[in-house]
Design a protein around this motif. Structure first.
Motif, PDB file in Angstrom:
ATOM      1  N   GLU A  44       0.895  -1.102   0.068  1.00 46.54           N
ATOM      2  CA  GLU A  44       0.042  -0.176  -0.067  1.00 46.54           C
ATOM      3  C   GLU A  44       0.885   0.955   0.079  1.00 46.54           C
ATOM      4  O   GLU A  44       0.777   2.108  -0.880  1.00 46.54           O
ATOM      5  N   VAL A  45       1.995   1.346   0.820  1.00 45.57           N
ATOM      6  CA  VAL A  45       2.928   2.338   0.895  1.00 45.57           C
ATOM      7  C   VAL A  45       3.596   2.541  -0.482  1.00 45.57           C
ATOM      8  O   VAL A  45       3.687   3.768  -1.027  1.00 45.57           O
ATOM      9  N   GLY A  46       4.042   1.425  -1.020  1.00 44.84           N
ATOM     10  CA  GLY A  46       4.708   1.580  -2.182  1.00 44.84           C
ATOM     11  C   GLY A  46       3.808   2.178  -3.323  1.00 44.84           C
ATOM     12  O   GLY A  46       4.143   3.091  -4.082  1.00 44.84           O
ATOM     13  N   LEU A  47       2.398   1.593  -3.551  1.00 46.65           N
ATOM     14  CA  LEU A  47       1.726   1.984  -4.462  1.00 46.65           C
ATOM     15  C   LEU A  47       1.122   3.442  -4.566  1.00 46.65           C
ATOM     16  O   LEU A  47       1.113   4.135  -5.423  1.00 46.65           O
ATOM     17  N   GLU A  48       0.960   3.958  -3.098  1.00 47.23           N
ATOM     18  CA  GLU A  48       0.478   5.290  -3.069  1.00 47.23           C
ATOM     19  C   GLU A  48       1.785   6.214  -3.495  1.00 47.23           C
ATOM     20  O   GLU A  48       1.425   7.259  -4.074  1.00 47.23           O
ATOM     21  N   LEU A  49       2.936   5.803  -3.101  1.00 47.61           N
ATOM     22  CA  LEU A  49       4.115   6.597  -3.291  1.00 47.61           C
ATOM     23  C   LEU A  49       4.458   6.751  -4.840  1.00 47.61           C
ATOM     24  O   LEU A  49       4.817   7.730  -5.434  1.00 47.61           O
ATOM     25  N   LYS A  50       4.127   5.659  -5.331  1.00 47.07           N
ATOM     26  CA  LYS A  50       4.685   5.478  -6.964  1.00 47.07           C
ATOM     27  C   LYS A  50       3.493   5.752  -7.693  1.00 47.07           C
ATOM     28  O   LYS A  50       3.731   6.282  -8.629  1.00 47.07           O
ATOM     29  N   PHE A  51       2.324   5.468  -7.329  1.00 42.04           N
ATOM     30  CA  PHE A  51       1.120   5.728  -8.371  1.00 42.04           C
ATOM     31  C   PHE A  51      -0.051   6.557  -7.922  1.00 42.04           C
ATOM     32  O   PHE A  51      -0.916   6.792  -8.483  1.00 42.04           O
ATOM     33  N   LEU A  71       2.425 -11.780  -3.216  1.00 39.30           N
ATOM     34  CA  LEU A  71       2.491 -10.606  -2.575  1.00 39.30           C
ATOM     35  C   LEU A  71       3.953 -10.162  -2.393  1.00 39.30           C
ATOM     36  O   LEU A  71       4.053  -8.900  -2.493  1.00 39.30           O
ATOM     37  N   ARG A  72       4.934 -11.023  -2.012  1.00 44.46           N
ATOM     38  CA  ARG A  72       6.203 -10.596  -2.101  1.00 44.46           C
ATOM     39  C   ARG A  72       6.940 -10.378  -3.345  1.00 44.46           C
ATOM     40  O   ARG A  72       7.572  -9.464  -3.296  1.00 44.46           O
ATOM     41  N   ALA A  73       6.377 -11.030  -4.367  1.00 46.97           N
ATOM     42  CA  ALA A  73       6.829 -10.701  -5.629  1.00 46.97           C
ATOM     43  C   ALA A  73       6.451  -9.306  -6.254  1.00 46.97           C
ATOM     44  O   ALA A  73       7.110  -8.309  -6.721  1.00 46.97           O
ATOM     45  N   VAL A  74       5.165  -8.835  -5.726  1.00 45.86           N
ATOM     46  CA  VAL A  74       4.574  -7.587  -6.145  1.00 45.86           C
ATOM     47  C   VAL A  74       5.330  -6.558  -5.255  1.00 45.86           C
ATOM     48  O   VAL A  74       5.881  -5.407  -5.833  1.00 45.86           O
ATOM     49  N   LEU A  75       5.468  -6.676  -4.197  1.00 43.19           N
ATOM     50  CA  LEU A  75       6.276  -5.790  -3.126  1.00 43.19           C
ATOM     51  C   LEU A  75       7.623  -5.494  -3.866  1.00 43.19           C
ATOM     52  O   LEU A  75       8.117  -4.512  -3.970  1.00 43.19           O
ATOM     53  N   GLU A  86       2.128  -3.855 -15.182  1.00 41.43           N
ATOM     54  CA  GLU A  86       3.324  -4.566 -15.278  1.00 41.43           C
ATOM     55  C   GLU A  86       3.134  -5.488 -14.003  1.00 41.43           C
ATOM     56  O   GLU A  86       3.487  -6.432 -13.745  1.00 41.43           O
ATOM     57  N   LEU A  87       2.603  -4.684 -12.722  1.00 40.29           N
ATOM     58  CA  LEU A  87       2.209  -5.420 -11.596  1.00 40.29           C
ATOM     59  C   LEU A  87       1.354  -6.506 -11.703  1.00 40.29           C
ATOM     60  O   LEU A  87       1.555  -7.499 -11.120  1.00 40.29           O
TER      61      LEU A  87
END
Length: 93
Positions: A44-51, A71-75, A86-87
């Motif tokens: 969630e943090v990564g998605l918000e920061l990036k997208f 989920l680990r692969a997505v992170l 891509e995700l």
């Protein structure tokens, strides 16, 4: 006992290595749920920061995934991916 942050990080890393070498054959449903929730929180943090808001909307789709390895692969992929598509290909090729 409180350890200095650097020593605490080294200790934690050593514990992780130890646990990986001696993997347990069984994980309780509570442990599985906690691990999934922790991964989703990081994603969630990564998605918000990036997208931004589009990333947060995408998170709802990810919440349906129960496979911890996916989920680990997505992170991990959040570091290098440039699009949400891509995700998505990580679990829906």
């Amino acid at each position: 006992m409180d350890l200095p942050p650097a020593v605490q990080a080294l200790f934690r890393d050593e514990i992780y290595r130890y646990e990986e070498e001696r993997t347990m054959p069984f994980m309780t449903s509570f442990e599985r749920l906690a691990r999934t929730e922790e991964l989703l929180a990081g994603i969630e943090v990564g998605l918000e920061l990036k997208f931004g808001s589009a990333g947060l909307q995408f998170l709802e789709e990810l919440r349906t995934i129960q496979d911890v390895e996916v989920l680990r692969a997505v992170l991990r992929a959040l570091r290098t991916t440039t699009t949400l598509g891509e995700l998505r290909r990580l679990w829906a090729p």
